[in-house]
Design an enzyme around this catalytic site. Structure first.
Site, PDB file in Angstrom:
ATOM      1  N   GLU A 172       0.845  -1.191   0.000  1.00 26.09           N
ATOM      2  CA  GLU A 172       0.000   0.000   0.000  1.00 26.09           C
ATOM      3  C   GLU A 172       0.882   1.243   0.000  1.00 26.09           C
ATOM      4  OE1 GLU A 172      -4.198  -0.996   1.680  1.00 26.09           O
ATOM      5  OE2 GLU A 172      -2.906  -0.335   3.303  1.00 26.09           O
ATOM      6  N   SER A 217      -6.548   3.423  -3.231  1.00 22.85           N
ATOM      7  CA  SER A 217      -7.502   3.987  -4.193  1.00 22.85           C
ATOM      8  C   SER A 217      -7.914   3.001  -5.282  1.00 22.85           C
ATOM      9  CB  SER A 217      -6.948   5.285  -4.806  1.00 22.85           C
ATOM     10  OG  SER A 217      -6.751   6.269  -3.797  1.00 22.85           O
TER      11      SER A 217
HETATM   12  P1  13P Z   1      -8.289   3.479   0.003  1.00 17.44           P
HETATM   13  O1  13P Z   1      -8.796   2.322  -0.826  1.00 17.44           O
HETATM   14  O2  13P Z   1      -9.369   4.292   0.624  1.00 17.44           O
HETATM   15  O3  13P Z   1      -7.257   4.283  -0.707  1.00 17.44           O
HETATM   16  O4  13P Z   1      -7.536   2.800   1.270  1.00 17.44           O
HETATM   17  C1  13P Z   1      -6.595   1.826   1.058  1.00 17.44           C
HETATM   18  C2  13P Z   1      -6.235   1.225   2.360  1.00 17.44           C
HETATM   19  O5  13P Z   1      -5.604   1.856   3.198  1.00 17.44           O
HETATM   20  C3  13P Z   1      -6.720  -0.134   2.648  1.00 17.44           C
HETATM   21  O6  13P Z   1      -6.124  -0.654   3.781  1.00 17.44           O
END
Ligand code: 13P
Length: 258
Positions: A172, A217
């Site tokens: 991430e 995202s």
């Molecule tokens: P988003 O999908 O809101 O960007 O968040 C990603 C996330 O941190 C999942 O653990």
């Protein structure tokens, strides 16, 4: 998809609800997911806030959609006010526990060593740790992405060596979380391949068979392309996991990726 000569890795999509909603919205979201459960059974799970794990367990039992926790204590039972142990999460029927999410690392000071201890507690209780790693925008702009990923991965390798296939990684990039910015498929693939290689170099012999999820995202509109990358085995979904139709669409994209 899998490297040549490797057994195919099953797709997995996890929804990280973060600290959102209330009992009514959790109930509605679970009902929405159950309506599409047949399509995604065995390949999806949700990580609600702790107070709603019991609700998830009650509603999702037998559906093929699993559930897990967003964090876990690095300690065993004892005088640790506010903490939730891995054993308690196992009692709640959790399959997974996220560890090292960037929000834990940056807002709550979880260190690499603590993340490793949390992963160890999760494994000892029979949970599958989902070890989250990722670089900040400053790291990426400084050309330090691989350095940061290597440091985060190396800290958990001694624990994951003992896990066999009972662990999941999540890449991430911090700059893509909740920002609407997504890593390009090529950026995601490069990071995932690096993570897998670093795990293997660290003695995690199951590395070629481990699921490495992408988070940041992910939306129905970009999921197919991301999940089409050879080392991207599914997703860890934040915002879009709060909308049943979007989460189901993302799960279906992952299931059809191979
Ligand atoms: P988003 O999908 O809101 O960007 O968040 C990603 C996330 O941190 C999942 O653990």
């Amino acid at each position: 998809m899998s490297a040549p000569n490797e057994a195919p890795r099953a797709a997995l999509v996890l929804g990280n609800w973060k600290m959102n909603g209330d009992a009514a919205s959790a109930e509605a979201l679970l009902a929405g997911l159950l309506a599409g459960a047949r399509d995604i059974a065995g390949a999806a799970g949700v990580c609600p806030p702790y107070p709603y794990l019991g609700l998830a367990a009650a509603r999702l039992a037998g559906s093929g959609i699993g559930w897990g926790a967003q964090d876990v204590s690095a300690f065993d039972d004892g005088a640790y006010t506010g903490e939730v142990s891995a054993r308690m999460l196992a009692d709640m029927g959790c399959t997974w526990a996220l560890v090292g999410h960037s929000e834990r690392r940056t807002l709550f000071g979880d260190t690499d060593a603590e993340v490793a201890r949390k992963a160890a507690r999760a494994l000892a209780a029979g949970l599958v740790p989902v070890v989250c790693v990722g670089e900040t925008l400053a790291d990426r702009e400084a050309g330090s992405t691989e350095l940061v990923l290597a440091r985060q991965i190396d800290a958990v390798c001694p624990v994951l060596r003992e896990a066999g296939e009972r662990c999941v990684l999540a890449y991430e990039p911090v700059w893509a979380i909740g920002t609407g910015l997504t890593a390009s498929p090529a950026q995601a693939q490069a990071a995932h391949a690096f993570i897998r290689g670093r795990l293997a170099a660290g003695g995690v012999v199951a590395a070629p068979r481990l699921q490495v999820l992408y988070g940041g995202s992910v939306k129905p509109s970009n999921a197919v392309e991301l999940f089409g990358q050879p080392d991207v085995d599914g997703g860890l979904i934040g915002g879009a996991s709060l909308v049943a139709a979007d989460f189901l669409a993302i799960c279906r994209a992952a299931a059809g990726r191979a």
